[in-house]
Design an enzyme around this catalytic site. Structure first.
Site, PDB file in Angstrom:
ATOM      1  CG  HIS A 368      10.297 -60.919   3.265  1.00 45.21           C
ATOM      2  ND1 HIS A 368       9.320 -59.979   3.694  1.00 45.21           N
ATOM      3  CD2 HIS A 368      11.586 -60.230   3.653  1.00 45.21           C
ATOM      4  CE1 HIS A 368      10.220 -58.753   3.990  1.00 45.21           C
ATOM      5  NE2 HIS A 368      11.548 -58.757   3.955  1.00 45.21           N
ATOM      6  CE  LYS A 559      -3.934 -62.908  -2.849  1.00 35.63           C
ATOM      7  NZ  LYS A 559      -3.131 -62.646  -1.267  1.00 35.63           N
ATOM      8  NE  ARG A 560       4.309 -62.855  -9.635  1.00 36.09           N
ATOM      9  CZ  ARG A 560       5.491 -62.540  -9.690  1.00 36.09           C
ATOM     10  NH1 ARG A 560       6.123 -61.080  -9.858  1.00 36.09           N
ATOM     11  NH2 ARG A 560       6.503 -63.341 -10.521  1.00 36.09           N
ATOM     12  CE  LYS A 565       1.370 -65.019  -3.459  1.00 37.72           C
ATOM     13  NZ  LYS A 565       1.240 -64.114  -2.408  1.00 37.72           N
ATOM     14  CB  THR A 667       1.140 -56.191   2.196  1.00 33.66           C
ATOM     15  OG1 THR A 667       1.510 -56.663   1.036  1.00 33.66           O
ATOM     16  CG2 THR A 667       2.511 -56.262   3.338  1.00 33.66           C
ATOM     17  CE  LYS A 671      -0.508 -52.993  -0.449  1.00 36.88           C
ATOM     18  NZ  LYS A 671       0.111 -53.706  -1.321  1.00 36.88           N
TER      19      LYS A 671
HETATM   20  C1  GL4 Z   1       6.765 -62.284   0.579  1.00 44.39           C
HETATM   21  C2  GL4 Z   1       5.653 -63.087   1.037  1.00 44.39           C
HETATM   22  O1  GL4 Z   1       5.188 -63.873   0.536  1.00 44.39           O
HETATM   23  C3  GL4 Z   1       4.442 -62.067   1.557  1.00 44.39           C
HETATM   24  O2  GL4 Z   1       3.467 -62.954   2.498  1.00 44.39           O
HETATM   25  C4  GL4 Z   1       4.787 -60.926   2.678  1.00 44.39           C
HETATM   26  O3  GL4 Z   1       3.905 -60.037   2.756  1.00 44.39           O
HETATM   27  C5  GL4 Z   1       5.828 -60.113   1.743  1.00 44.39           C
HETATM   28  C6  GL4 Z   1       6.435 -59.141   2.491  1.00 44.39           C
HETATM   29  O4  GL4 Z   1       6.762 -59.485   3.850  1.00 44.39           O
HETATM   30  O5  GL4 Z   1       6.990 -61.158   1.538  1.00 44.39           O
HETATM   31  N1  GL4 Z   1       7.936 -63.052   0.425  1.00 44.39           N
HETATM   32  C7  GL4 Z   1       8.404 -63.082  -0.628  1.00 44.39           C
HETATM   33  S1  GL4 Z   1       9.729 -63.946  -0.982  1.00 44.39           S
HETATM   34  N2  GL4 Z   1       7.552 -62.511  -1.563  1.00 44.39           N
HETATM   35  C8  GL4 Z   1       6.622 -61.902  -0.824  1.00 44.39           C
HETATM   36  O6  GL4 Z   1       5.698 -61.164  -1.332  1.00 44.39           O
END
Ligand code: GL4
Length: 831
Positions: A368, A559-560, A565, A667, A671
């Site tokens: 990921h 987002k985080r 980002k 993701t 949305k």
């Molecule tokens: C993450 C990615 O940063 C994010 O881009 C992705 O959409 C998500 C799900 O596949 O996984 N990887 C980590 S670690 N945290 C995330 O949110």
């Protein structure tokens, strides 16, 4: 009454009619909550409502369990350290198809349905995208009727609650279980023991064979808590099984009898620590012993549980990989590879070769992230102290693996060093991603670009070894929660226009395309977005005390908080707009409301400073009469699933502005798009595929590509080369203390970081971003054009349903056919 064969049947207690529901609600208020209306709190009513829904869930759950047990179905086990579920009540009502009736029933009883919904504490058992993806996946698995189990940890405290105090993030413990959790069922009879620490020793078994015994230092008990996961309008209810850690004995009585009370409870306290709290880091490992113990705890408990299920179904362990497909959600559960080997070889006395064959056919691994700080590597000594037997097993796996490499790549010594499961450059580490790759039959990334970068960058050597193992599975999100539940106005309009088949088959949204040219439809589309904005503005007023104008463009980045980002790119641009307005009060600027939200890892100082900067800019800009309400900045505290459900429907512009090559997929971007927001974004993660689907003309693209980013860095990037007069003004304004009551040092770490390092190329992309934002403003002023683009975004977002993603995993990786479930009544299940 006996049901007609193969017809869904509802017994009296679980009927879906309004009348039956009202009766159940009151029954539960009396007999579960022990309250009557004069004494009942809103929370009592919520609990009663949840229990009434739960009865209906359980009927489907039992029917599902009966069908799966009877057929001995092949089952997907999704192993994840995080499941960011969000509130269950509304979602379950949607999936049962009784949302409207129940709302009416509650109103007829004189109660406010929305108030009751708001009582639910969301289970925030995840950090962000990765944990939320797991939640969308189990929703889709149930909707597609694929037998599956989600396995994870029942953290007593989930992701912290974020408060903003004087512009700074403060963390408060998330006590989500305080009022009980009506959605889970404790299954103490399926508790398992998990061992940790200690040492190994050799012994001879009854056949005089030399074997290895693990003498653990401590033992904990894993107790499963099950939550039924409903499919959308079918009879399937799969299981999310989360483990709580407990001590084998609450008291050590011999210690207690010696008068050492503290010593007696120590074991209990230590054991419970294991499932106490979620590590609040996203894409950053902390390398703590407790974290490795957590990972091993839930993985071992889950594999043992799966072996129990095989025993119940009278299946021999040799067929483990036929019964189960295990998906590893990142490397967090990768220790499962060694644990399954240990269980098969040490406990069930299978030959190594056969055990390894079963193991490799069982697991598949999803990566990921490409960020190096997120790749899990455990210092050897730490690893050995927690899992001495597993370290031996990993050595053996490695030795055999490297033998294979030696033959494949004759004489290539450096490749052995690169591929080894043990990093031997300096301090020695166990590389969990390597363990996952070696022990899995497939490896996938989460968007096309990400999967390509995996093959040619981070996992290059594994790709060269086993190209056939690699594939892409672009992420998706569930349209049930992220449209049907959270955007009821849009759902109604879509229902009128194209019916509601899209909820189960999101590709149907394409039927909307011709309506983009229908002026009356565009008008209704705008009215809905406007109504959503008005509702959201009221929420912001309540939470932040800030009045925002629903006529302004709602520009959202939630987002985080992470440097990659680039929330700071966004806020620098806001400052630039502010500067333009102050320099020229008549500047023609499209009124905008900039909405930010997201949590920073508690120890990530720069991320916390970015939050402080956003809030500091907000304080100045929102109060300044000179901007005349043309700019507003809002930092929405505690962004979580619940708040996400409020913000996506109201958004018009989605900020997806990560440095190209850094965001694996994203993701949130999906949305937004399916709820009709347009994207301003880089060529990164799933942005690329969103742009491809909606059309380049309906997407605001800016910035360097991943390839250009790599080239720029290779050439030796110098941020000052990208300084423009406006950017200079922006940085000077921050450093002058204008946003910090004269404190010229407060934001230095941030500005100096940008001026001298800028690892995520904020300066390199600034001009392109500003220019693109002008295009956004221009498009927004052409109301019909914007509405057309918005409709087309929704119409063409079918690909981004997690149903599509799960179908791909199902076809290419798991090979688990769907098993439709017939609804059983109590009388059908013989005692
Ligand atoms: C993450 C990615 O940063 C994010 O881009 C992705 O959409 C998500 C799900 O596949 O996984 N990887 C980590 S670690 N945290 C995330 O949110």
């Amino acid at each position: 009454m006996k049901p007609v064969e193969n017809e869904p049947y509802e017994d009296e207690r679980t009927a879906l009619t309004k009348e039956a529901f009202k009766r159940a609600f009151l029954d539960n208020l009396f007999y579960v909550q022990g309250k009557f209306p004069a004494l009942a709190t809103q929370n009592d009513y919520y609990q009663a409502l949840a229990c009434a829904v739960r009865d209906r869930l359980l009927q489907r759950w039992i029917s599902t369990a009966a069908a799966y047990t009877k057929q001995g179905s092949r089952t997907v086990a999704y192993f994840s350290a995080e499941f960011l579920m969000g509130p269950h009540l509304g979602n379950n009502l949607i999936n049962l198809g009784i949302y409207a009736q129940v709302r009416e029933a509650i109103a007829e009883l004189g109660l406010d349905f929305d108030t009751l919904l708001r009582q639910e504490e969301e289970p925030g058992l995840g950090n962000g995208g990765l944990g939320r993806l797991a939640a969308c996946f189990i929703d889709s698995l149930a909707t597609l009727e694929i037998p599956s189990l989600g396995y994870g940890i029942r953290y007593e405290f989930g992701i912290f609650h974020q408060e903003i105090v004087d512009g700074w993030q403060m963390e408060r413990t998330d006590k989500w279980l305080r009022f009980g959790n009506p959605w889970e069922i404790l299954r103490p009879e399926w508790a398992v023991e998990v061992r940790l620490g200690g040492h190994t020793e050799q012994y001879r078994d009854e056949h005089e064979r030399l074997r290895i015994r693990w003498v653990p230092g401590k033992v904990v008990v894993g107790v499963p808590y099950d939550t039924p996961i409903l499919g959308y309008r079918n009879n399937t209810a799969n299981t999310l099984r989360l483990w709580k850690a407990e001590a084998p004995e609450s008291f050590d009585f011999s210690t207690f009898n010696r008068g050492d009370y503290g010593g007696a409870v120590r074991q209990k306290v230590w054991s419970e620590t294991l499932s106490k709290v979620l590590y609040p880091n996203d894409e950053q490992i902390q390398g703590k012993t407790l974290r490795l113990e957590q990972q091993y705890f839930f993985v071992s408990a889950s594999l043992q549980d799966m072996m129990r299920i095989m025993r119940v179904q009278k299946l021999p362990l040799e067929r483990f990989h036929e019964k189960f497909a295990v998906q590893l959600n990142d490397t967090h559960p990768a220790i499962a590879v060694a644990e399954l080997m240990r269980l098969l070889v040490d406990e069930h006395v299978l030959p190594w070769e056969q055990a390894w064959d079963i193991t490799c056919k069982t697991f598949s691994y999803t990566n990921h992230t490409l960020l190096p700080e997120a790749l899990e590597c455990w210092p050897l000594e730490l690893f050995k102290s927690v899992l001495p037997r597993h370290l031996d097993i990993i050595y053996e796996i490695n030795a055999r693996f490297l033998d294979e490499v030696r033959i494949r790549f004759y004489g290539d010594e450096s490749r052995l060093v690169r591929l080894s499961l043990i990093d031997e450059n300096g301090e020695r580490y166990v590389r969990m991603a390597h363990l996952a790759c070696v022990g899995s039959h497939t490896i996938n990334g989460v968007a096309e670009l990400h999967s390509e970068l995996l093959k040619h960058d981070v996992l290059k050597d594994f790709y060269e070894m086993w190209p056939h193992k690699f594939s892409n599975k672009t992420n998706g999100v569930t349209p049930r929660r992220w449209m049907a539940l959270s955007n009821p106005r849009l759902t109604n309009l879509l229902g009128d226009a194209i019916g509601d088949a899209w909820i189960k088959n999101l590709d149907e949204l394409i039927e909307l395309e011709p309506l983009a040219d229908d002026a009356a439809f565009r008008q209704r589309w705008r009215e809905i977005k406007h109504a959503n904005k008005v509702e959201f503005a009221a929420f912001v007023k309540e939470r932040n005390g800030i009045a925002i104008d629903p006529q302004s463009l709602f520009d959202v980045q939630v987002k985080r908080i992470h440097e990659y980002k680039r929330q700071h790119l966004n806020i620098l641009h806001v400052i630039a707009l502010y500067h333009r307005l102050r320099s020229d009060p008549n500047a023609d600027i499209q009124p905008r409301t900039f909405i930010f939200g997201g949590k920073a890892a508690p120890a990530y100082h720069l991320a916390k400073l970015i939050i402080k900067l956003i809030n500091s800019v907000a304080d100045v800009v929102n109060r300044d009469p000179a901007v005349n309400d043309r700019l507003k900045v809002v930092f929405l505290p505690n962004f979580n699933v619940t708040n996400g459900q409020r913000v996506y429907p109201a958004a018009e512009l989605s900020e997806q502005i990560s440095t190209a090559g850094k965001e694996a997929s994203g993701t949130g971007n999906m949305k937004f798009s399916m709820n009709g927001a347009l994207t301003i974004g880089t060529m990164d993660g799933a942005n690329i595929e969103i742009r491809q689907e909606v059309g380049a003309e309906n997407f605001f693209l800016f910035g360097l590509t991943a390839e250009q980013v790599a080239q720029t860095k290779a050439r030796g990037y110098r941020p000052l080369d990208h300084m423009t007069p406006e950017l200079q003004e922006v940085i000077s304004l921050i450093n002058s203390g204008f946003f910090s009551r004269g404190d010229t040092e407060l934001f230095r770490a941030l500005t100096d970081g940008l001026l001298w390092h800028d690892p995520y190329l904020v300066f390199a992309d600034f001009e392109s971003y500003s220019e693109c934002q002008l295009q956004v403003s221009k498009a927004y002023r052409d109301v019909d054009r914007w509405t057309r683009m918005s409709i087309l975004n929704t119409a063409r977002s079918g690909k981004f349903s997690s149903d599509r993603t799960i179908r791909e995993y199902g076809a290419d990786i798991w090979r688990a056919p769907s098993v439709p479930v017939r609804l059983l009544s109590q009388q059908d299940v013989k005692v």
